[in-house]
Write an enzyme that holds these catalytic residues in place. Structure first.
Site, PDB file in Angstrom:
ATOM      1  N   GLU A  19      46.264-131.400   2.010  1.00 23.13           N
ATOM      2  CA  GLU A  19      46.881-130.162   2.516  1.00 23.13           C
ATOM      3  C   GLU A  19      46.147-128.953   1.948  1.00 23.13           C
ATOM      4  OE1 GLU A  19      51.039-130.230   1.590  1.00 23.13           O
ATOM      5  OE2 GLU A  19      51.464-131.828   3.030  1.00 23.13           O
ATOM      6  N   LYS A  68      22.565-134.551  34.241  1.00 25.17           N
ATOM      7  CA  LYS A  68      23.007-135.461  33.163  1.00 25.17           C
ATOM      8  C   LYS A  68      24.347-136.106  33.509  1.00 25.17           C
ATOM      9  CE  LYS A  68      25.223-133.785  29.336  1.00 25.17           C
ATOM     10  NZ  LYS A  68      25.380-133.043  28.073  1.00 25.17           N
ATOM     11  N   ARG A 120      27.348-138.435  31.625  1.00 23.61           N
ATOM     12  CA  ARG A 120      27.821-138.989  30.355  1.00 23.61           C
ATOM     13  C   ARG A 120      28.778-140.134  30.630  1.00 23.61           C
ATOM     14  NH1 ARG A 120      27.462-136.842  25.311  1.00 23.61           N
ATOM     15  NH2 ARG A 120      26.998-134.628  25.116  1.00 23.61           N
TER      16      ARG A 120
HETATM   17  C1  R5P Z   1      27.464-129.952  26.988  1.00 22.76           C
HETATM   18  O1  R5P Z   1      28.034-129.543  27.988  1.00 22.76           O
HETATM   19  C2  R5P Z   1      27.020-129.034  25.893  1.00 22.76           C
HETATM   20  O2  R5P Z   1      26.523-127.835  26.394  1.00 22.76           O
HETATM   21  C3  R5P Z   1      25.991-129.692  25.003  1.00 22.76           C
HETATM   22  O3  R5P Z   1      24.853-130.043  25.776  1.00 22.76           O
HETATM   23  C4  R5P Z   1      26.519-130.955  24.373  1.00 22.76           C
HETATM   24  O4  R5P Z   1      27.865-130.851  24.067  1.00 22.76           O
HETATM   25  C5  R5P Z   1      25.734-131.201  23.106  1.00 22.76           C
HETATM   26  O5  R5P Z   1      26.263-132.339  22.482  1.00 22.76           O
HETATM   27  P1  R5P Z   1      25.302-133.456  21.894  1.00 22.76           P
HETATM   28  O6  R5P Z   1      24.250-132.722  21.116  1.00 22.76           O
HETATM   29  O7  R5P Z   1      26.190-134.306  21.044  1.00 22.76           O
HETATM   30  O8  R5P Z   1      24.723-134.218  23.066  1.00 22.76           O
END
Ligand code: R5P
Length: 342
Positions: free
Chosen positions: A52, A211, A213
């Site tokens: 805490e 991209k 995910r």
């Molecule tokens: C995604 O929308 C963000 O703009 C970043 O590209 C992403 O969150 C970066 O996270 P990491 O470096 O873990 O891939």
């Protein structure tokens, strides 16, 4: 008649480095207006054995315009992000109990910004945090390059000010990078608008990366391809943040496979969690990454800054100080929120 004593600046442990940098510039602005210089307000912050946290304002700040600085991502002294968020909340509460006139929170990295839209039964935690700040009586939130500007809409009572890292990052790029053969790229479609600002200011072409995910496996990118031509081009990749570096690592490799030459990366918020630093070291050692250009709004140890050849840090504390100063004296900040000085 205003004087420097009408404002107070304090910080949680995580924000101490940045608050001191802001303080230096703020005092310069105060002095120029013949206002008294200030010191950081004395506070304490302790973490009990059960984790805490307790914060306390140790001097009178009654009736003042209070600015509280916190870098929630600063885990260098053993706190987690959640500890830093709690430290911030407890200091805000202590300021409220101290009967300040206004509570202004300076959080360059807005926590939970990537939990900004609904997926299945998940909560929108960026909104939950906004509601918590409002419930605590916060008047203004000052942040840097918020991940999704829609987060501003989560606030009904607070004023939300989103500063732009672009202003200083672009100056560095113009000065230090040869742009004759350069294209700008976003690592994903979501960041295209940000990359477009760089491309249009530098008057160079814009490309992007698509991209995908995995939402089942953490930090896992399942697909990436380049939209546009990067063959024999230098590429400036632009993002709001880098966290584990997964996006960046894969984006750079994808660009390289398509024939890119020198690759630079610019972002405002360098979190560098998990494998990030190893990934970037590897890219640099293999001559695939040339430079990372970023800001000091996220804390990194001096030793790391001095000994990491790809790391370039730009000081944005004067920018924050100018915004704070203008807000305090009731002067417009809109020109400071533009991407470029008018
Ligand atoms: C995604 O929308 C963000 O703009 C970043 O590209 C992403 O969150 C970066 O996270 P990491 O470096 O873990 O891939």
């Amino acid at each position: 008649m205003l004087n420097g004593n009408g404002i107070c600046l304090m910080s949680c442990k995580g924000g101490e480095y940045f608050a001191n940098k802001i303080l230096f510039h703020l005092n310069t602005f105060l002095e120029k207006k013949d206002l008294d210089k200030i010191k950081l307000t004395k506070t304490s912050e302790i973490q009990f054995k059960n984790t805490e946290i307790k914060s306390n304002v140790l001097e009178s700040i009654r009736g003042k315009d209070a600015y509280i600085v916190q870098d929630v991502t600063n885990t260098s002294f053993g706190y987690s992000v959640n500890d830093n968020v709690m430290a911030l909340k407890t200091l805000i509460d202590s300021a409220r109990i101290s009967d300040v006139k206004r509570i202004n929170v300076v959080i360059p990295a807005y926590p939970y910004a990537r939990q900004d839209k609904p997926f299945g039964r998940e909560g929108i935690t960026a909104k939950l945090f906004a509601k918590e700040l409002e419930a605590l009586g916060v008047n203004t939130v000052i942040t840097l390059d918020i991940h999704n500007l829609a987060i501003a809409g989560f606030f009904d009572k607070c004023v939300f000010e989103n500063l732009k890292g672009f202003r200083d990052l672009i100056k560095y790029v113009k000065k230090e990078i040869d742009i004759t053969n350069l294209v700008v790229s976003s690592p994903d479609i979501g960041g295209l608008k940000r990359a477009e600002s760089f491309a249009s200011e530098l008057k160079v072409n814009l490309v992007s990366i698509y991209k995908e995910r995995s939402y089942v496996k953490l930090d896992c990118i399942t697909k990436m391809f380049v939209i546009g031509d990067v063959k024999n081009k230098d590429v400036l990749l632009v993002d709001d943040m880098v966290d584990t570096g997964g996006t960046l690592y894969n984006a750079i490799k994808t660009l390289k496979e398509k024939g890119a030459k020198n690759i630079y990366f610019a972002c405002s918020l360098p979190f560098f969690n998990g494998e990030c630093i190893n990934r970037l070291n590897k890219l640099y050692d293999n001559k695939i990454l040339t430079k990372v250009i970023t800001t000091n709004a996220v804390y990194h140890k001096q030793d790391f800054i001095e000994n990491t050849p790809w790391f370039n840090q730009i000081d944005v504390s004067d920018y924050f100080a100018k915004v704070i100063f203008n807000m305090h004296i009731g002067k417009s900040i809109s020109s400071l929120l533009q991407e470029i000085d008018n």
